[in-house]
Design an enzyme around this catalytic site. Structure first.
Site, short mmCIF file in Angstrom:
data_model
loop_
_atom_site.label_atom_id
_atom_site.label_comp_id
_atom_site.label_asym_id
_atom_site.label_seq_id
_atom_site.Cartn_x
_atom_site.Cartn_y
_atom_site.Cartn_z
NE ARG A 237 -4.23 -1.52 0.05
CZ ARG A 237 -4.32 -2.59 -0.72
NH1 ARG A 237 -3.29 -2.91 -1.52
NH2 ARG A 237 -5.41 -3.34 -0.71
CD GLU A 266 -2.57 2.91 -5.65
OE1 GLU A 266 -3.41 2.08 -6.00
OE2 GLU A 266 -1.40 2.59 -5.33
CG HIS A 298 -2.37 -1.30 -7.30
ND1 HIS A 298 -2.69 -0.52 -6.22
CD2 HIS A 298 -2.55 -2.58 -6.90
CE1 HIS A 298 -3.07 -1.30 -5.21
NE2 HIS A 298 -2.98 -2.55 -5.61
#
Length: 335
Positions: A237, A266, A298
């Protein structure tokens, strides 16, 4: 029994396909929205019993209150982390929250290893050079991974998978986690304090959840005790890292390599095509200027096997909640 009406947010085409191809999808009514769930879009849930959300959807108290008023009873996360959910508010409101606690952990672990190998051996730069007819090796020097000290912060399913991969390279592996995995110690991994891991390891890879204790785990103070030229990898994360501190660490050469599959801000960037736009995030753009930084959007979870597992577990969570047959370990809030 009527079918549960499910509103899926942040729905990409691959999400939709993986869900609709699963047999359990016949037991729900699925409506998909490409947009993120936030204060502007929460009204789209008026006809839904269940909201299916992803990592960057907003699920704070105000949004959960709106969901409750609109008749939603269940928030089904199609991811492992739930740091974007106000679980206390969900519990107060009587909203169930489920997740996918483990889906192909090897997928994310392999991506972390890919970042390590790419940064080290500079294969992304070599690829571009050779395509341009440049076979000069200057600037492509790497190091032998065998024998290097690698720290794995968090040895849940993904961290453990990375430990197993790194064991095959002959690395000296240090682990930090509140819970010791005896199977990993049998492979030669050593559990130690966080400070020891940070100060000793050549490579540090983060695989812990984001919470109040782990927020900005990597900061000016923790960077200060690391080796000069350390390689830092984050596929967990974005909030685990203080980005401003990391930029300072890159400028002073404290950080020699940085591999990110996640980014603190993000939600404004990832999972969308911004190639024809001017990116307004100056911090992200500064990161992009460093030659020793590698960022992916991601995609660590993004394998066919993982998508199939995510769809299957999420759908099972939805159907089981609707029928009253709940798998407790998958529900972080079960009123």
């Amino acid at each position: 029994m009527t079918l549960p009406r499910v509103a899926m947010f942040s729905a990409q085409q691959y999400d939709i396909e993986s869900f609709r191809q699963h047999p359990l999808c016949q037991q729900i009514e699925l409506t998909t929205f490409a947009t993120q769930l936030d204060h502007k879009t929460v009204s789209l849930c008026q006809q839904a019993d269940v909201v299916c959300a992803f990592v960057n959807d907003e699920l704070d108290r105000a949004i959960l209150q709106h969901l409750k008023i609109q008749g939603v009873t269940h928030v089904a996360l199609r991811c492992a982390g739930f740091n974007n959910v106000d679980t206390d508010a969900a519990n107060d409101l009587g909203l169930a929250v489920s997740r996918v606690p483990a889906y192909s952990p090897e997928a994310v672990a392999e991506h972390a290893l890919a970042l390590i190998m790419t940064l080290n051996r500079k294969t992304h730069k070599a690829y571009n050079r050779v395509r341009e007819g440049n076979f000069n090796l200057n600037g492509l020097l790497g190091f032998t991974l065998h024998g290097k000290k690698v720290g794995v912060v968090g040895t849940g399913h993904i961290g453990a998978a990375l430990v197993r991969l790194l064991s095959g390279f002959g690395c000296e592996i240090y682990c930090y986690d509140p819970y010791t995995d005896e199977k990993l110690t049998e492979t030669g991994a050593t559990y130690t304090s966080l400070n020891t891991l940070l100060s000793e390891c050549h490579i540090i890879s983060l695989h812990c959840p984001l919470n109040e204790q782990s927020y900005h785990l990597i900061n000016e103070q923790s960077l200060a005790i690391m080796r000069d030229g350390v390689m830092l990898i984050n596929t967990s994360r974005g909030g685990l890292i203080d980005t401003h501190a990391v930029i300072k660490g890159l400028k002073t050469h404290k950080i020699g390599y940085l591999g990110l599959d996640v980014y603190e801000m993000e939600s404004e960037l990832f999972f969308h095509d911004h190639s024809s736009e001017i990116i307004q995030d100056d911090v992200f753009e500064r990161l992009q200027t460093f030659h020793n930084v590698l960022i992916t959007g991601h995609q660590g979870f993004f394998t066919a096997e993982a998508l199939t597992q995510i769809a299957g577990v999420t759908l099972d969570n939805i159907v089981s909640w609707h029928t009253g047959k709940v798998s407790k370990e998958r529900f972080v809030v079960k009123p």
